[in-house]
Design an enzyme around this catalytic site. Structure first.
Site, mmCIF file in Angstrom:
data_model
loop_
_atom_site.group_PDB
_atom_site.id
_atom_site.type_symbol
_atom_site.label_atom_id
_atom_site.label_comp_id
_atom_site.label_asym_id
_atom_site.label_seq_id
_atom_site.Cartn_x
_atom_site.Cartn_y
_atom_site.Cartn_z
ATOM 1 C CE LYS A 198 -1.839 2.896 3.219
ATOM 2 N NZ LYS A 198 -1.798 3.670 2.050
ATOM 3 C CD GLU A 273 13.583 3.399 7.768
ATOM 4 O OE1 GLU A 273 12.606 4.512 8.824
ATOM 5 O OE2 GLU A 273 13.508 3.525 6.581
ATOM 6 C CB CYS A 307 13.061 8.273 8.923
ATOM 7 S SG CYS A 307 14.336 7.518 7.346
ATOM 8 C CD GLU A 404 10.837 12.130 11.930
ATOM 9 O OE1 GLU A 404 9.591 11.544 12.056
ATOM 10 O OE2 GLU A 404 11.842 11.459 11.947
HETATM 11 P P1 NAI Z 1 2.253 8.322 8.556
HETATM 12 O O1 NAI Z 1 3.093 7.371 9.199
HETATM 13 O O2 NAI Z 1 0.502 8.576 8.720
HETATM 14 O O3 NAI Z 1 2.035 7.002 7.207
HETATM 15 C C1 NAI Z 1 2.880 6.088 6.916
HETATM 16 C C2 NAI Z 1 2.063 5.417 5.681
HETATM 17 O O4 NAI Z 1 1.209 4.345 6.826
HETATM 18 C C3 NAI Z 1 1.863 5.213 4.862
HETATM 19 O O5 NAI Z 1 0.920 4.954 3.608
HETATM 20 C C4 NAI Z 1 0.331 6.184 5.359
HETATM 21 O O6 NAI Z 1 -1.351 5.404 4.735
HETATM 22 C C5 NAI Z 1 -0.143 4.412 6.468
HETATM 23 N N1 NAI Z 1 -1.057 4.779 7.747
HETATM 24 C C6 NAI Z 1 -1.473 5.493 8.224
HETATM 25 N N2 NAI Z 1 -2.154 5.004 9.573
HETATM 26 C C7 NAI Z 1 -2.709 3.923 9.530
HETATM 27 C C8 NAI Z 1 -2.725 2.592 10.296
HETATM 28 N N3 NAI Z 1 -3.707 3.347 10.888
HETATM 29 N N4 NAI Z 1 -2.513 2.048 9.683
HETATM 30 C C9 NAI Z 1 -1.929 1.410 8.811
HETATM 31 N N5 NAI Z 1 -1.240 2.598 7.712
HETATM 32 C C10 NAI Z 1 -1.493 4.045 8.225
HETATM 33 O O7 NAI Z 1 2.601 9.344 8.255
HETATM 34 P P2 NAI Z 1 2.252 10.482 8.055
HETATM 35 O O8 NAI Z 1 0.592 11.365 8.543
HETATM 36 O O9 NAI Z 1 1.838 10.854 6.381
HETATM 37 O O10 NAI Z 1 3.511 11.824 8.144
HETATM 38 C C11 NAI Z 1 3.737 12.383 9.865
HETATM 39 C C12 NAI Z 1 4.605 12.043 10.043
HETATM 40 O O11 NAI Z 1 5.094 10.815 10.069
HETATM 41 C C13 NAI Z 1 6.394 13.287 9.329
HETATM 42 O O12 NAI Z 1 6.246 14.431 9.786
HETATM 43 C C14 NAI Z 1 7.097 12.096 9.794
HETATM 44 O O13 NAI Z 1 7.923 12.778 11.091
HETATM 45 C C15 NAI Z 1 6.309 10.932 10.306
HETATM 46 N N6 NAI Z 1 7.138 10.154 8.788
HETATM 47 C C16 NAI Z 1 8.438 9.343 9.065
HETATM 48 C C17 NAI Z 1 8.382 8.507 7.738
HETATM 49 C C18 NAI Z 1 9.410 8.002 7.744
HETATM 50 O O14 NAI Z 1 10.383 7.701 6.533
HETATM 51 N N7 NAI Z 1 10.286 6.996 9.257
HETATM 52 C C19 NAI Z 1 7.877 8.393 7.145
HETATM 53 C C20 NAI Z 1 6.469 8.774 6.448
HETATM 54 C C21 NAI Z 1 6.599 10.291 8.058
#
Ligand code: NAI
Ligand code: MG
Length: 500
Positions: A198, A273, A307, A404
């Protein structure tokens, strides 16, 4: 719809790709969502809708998991030789490379990053990753084990096999949409797993083009399925699915914890990750000419949406002013604009939500007494642009130092004692990466050993290679991606013991 994006021309194939609603990819076929719904993906440089994409939900995830399970039991995949599997992965890499410009354009349009960066980083790193993983298929070996029981009369032959873990759910973020798909798909395919992936709702397009090439490369149907959709619906259904053997996630630490809870239902394997707040430590004997641009790109690369971004800059006292001024100078030189403008160095943040998050952090830092040497606010007008920012006069308790931000915002503080700075660098719930800058290599390695982080860069930053394992200590995650380490995340070890 697809014209107001900047000055570079959109490739006609890309234009066509985004023009019609994109379906989801199940069983090597393009199908609409069971609900018939679609969702928009936006161009962050303008805030306008870029394309419509099928909105996957629980029913679509169920269907994709059934396809993946059937593929995992299909002799065309299970009895495919390791060498043949390697060839398919290699072919996929070559196909991606041959479509570099399309991928780069989709990535720039959907995510906002400069087209030039997508061309030289995202796409080639993706190609390398698949080439590297293609080589592993024929090298996933077990051991023969000299067990200590038996006699002359009864002897045992014991050995281990590494077998694919099964059907894998993969949930990826929006900061490197194509590359994150590669980090996940590469090892899954190399080990013989089947996948339901996804993509992030902000950036589904490049992964859908990748799926087209999966079919073209000749993977049997159902080995790779791509279901776009929202996290709370499609993502949650995938993480909780009882017939998924493993879930691999990259994203926020907050959602990582939800994934873990959802995975508990059938105790599926989990790799995570997650976020970071990586310290970047500059000693006063560092070479200023390479350190200053290095420290700037450690935070400003990909608009700070990494990240592992070097977001906490610690500078030894005597070099503090010089480095802060130098990094601020670098920030001023960054041309912020649409990713399609040829002279853009930094594009918009990925979404309105991300812009608001980053601006809230800036506001909170400034309210708590931090000072912006450069930047400090968003840019007026359309699109989700924010100024590259250097904050000083922070203290270790401020949110901007602890949490972050995931934007082009770095905090800089001086230090004078090596043990104290190591303790301060480690004073975080995260442990993804760190940087050390000094000409004294003994000091560099000693400090590197003390840092509680999955990657430490010495006199460099953001250096990635498919052969280098990447992942986090503490709340930055579980497991390592890339390198041979990742193969452990996608295999089960079977011990076989025979009386002979
Ligand atoms: P997120 O963690 O919500 O999204 C990442 C992925 O998880 C997306 O594909 C999203 O659809 C999915 N997701 C979201 N809620 C979920 C759930 N309950 N169950 C399963 N999958 C789910 O990140 P978001 O909201 O886009 O960004 C928020 C913060 O997260 C950013 O500001 C940053 O600090 C952090 N982040 C860290 C990343 C990394 O590479 N470690 C990448 C993206 C965001
Ligand atoms: Mg979220």
């Amino acid at each position: 719809m697809a014209t107001a994006v900047g000055s570079a021309a959109i490739d006609s194939r890309v234009e066509e790709f985004i023009h019609k609603p994109r379906h989801m990819f199940i069983n090597n076929q393009w199908v609409p969502a069971a609900s018939g719904k679609t969702f928009p993906t936006y161009n962050p440089a303008t805030g306008e809708i870029l394309a419509q994409v099928a909105e996957g939900d629980k029913e679509d995830i169920n269907r994709a998991v059934r396809a993946a399970r059937a593929a995992f039991e299909n002799p065309a995949w299970t009895y495919m030789t390791a060498s043949q599997r390697g060839r398919l992965i290699w072919k996929l890499a070559d196909l991606i490379e041959s479509r570099t410009e399309e991928f780069a354009q989709l990535e720039s349009l959907d995510n906002g990053k400069p087209l030039a960066v997508a061309r030289v980083a995202d796409v080639p790193l993706t190609v390398d990753l698949f080439h590297y993983m293609a080589g592993w298929t024929t090298k996933i070996e077990g051991n023969t084990i000299p067990i200590s029981i038996g006699s002359k009369r009864t002897q045992y032959f014991a050995y281990t096999r590494r077998e694919p873990v099964g059907v894998v759910g993969q949930i990826i973020p929006w900061n490197f949409p194509l590359l994150m798909a590669a980090w996940k798909l590469g090892p899954a395919l190399a080990t013989g797993c089947c996948v339901v992936l996804k993509p992030a709702e902000q950036t589904p397009l490049s992964v859908l083009l990748l799926a087209e090439l999966v079919a073209e490369a000749g993977f049997p149907e159902g080995v790779v399925n791509v279901v776009p959709g929202y996290g709370e619906t499609a993502g949650a259904a995938l993480a909780a699915h009882p017939d998924v053997d493993k879930v691999a996630f990259t994203g926020s630490t907050e959602v990582g914890k939800l994934i873990l809870q959802a995975a508990a239902g059938n105790l599926k394997k989990v790799s995570l990750e997650l976020g970071g707040k990586s310290p970047n430590i500059i000693f006063e004997d560092a070479d200023a000419r390479s350190t200053i641009p290095g420290a700037a790109s450690a935070i400003f690369f990909n608009h700070g949406q990494c990240c592992c971004a070097g977001s906490r800059l610690y500078i030894e006292k005597n070099m503090f002013d010089q480095v802060v001024e130098g990094v601020a100078e670098q920030a001023k030189k960054i041309k912020v604009g649409p990713g399609f403008e040829p002279d853009t160095n930094m594009g918009p943040l990925v979404s309105k939500e991300q812009l608001d998050r980053v601006c809230n952090y800036l506001e909170s830092g400034l309210n708590e007494g931090a000072e912006a040497v450069v930047g400090g606010k968003k840019k007026d007008g359309a699109g989700y642009f924010v100024e590259p920012t250097v904050l000083v006069k922070t203290n270790p308790n401020m949110k901007v130092v602890r949490e972050e931000i995931f934007g082009p915002v770095v905090t800089a503080s001086p230090f004078s004692d090596i043990d104290q700075i190591v303790a301060e660098a480690n004073n975080t719930e995260y442990g993804l990466a760190a940087g050390v800058w000094t000409k004294d290599l003994s000091k560099a390695h000693r400090v590197a050993h003390k840092l509680r982080a999955g990657t430490v860069w010495i006199n460099c930053y953001n250096v990635f290679d498919a052969a280098l394992p990447f992942g986090g200590y503490k709340q930055s995650g579980w497991g390592r991606e890339m390198g041979h380490e990742v193969l452990e995340l996608y295999t089960e070890v079977k011990a076989i013991c025979a009386a002979i």
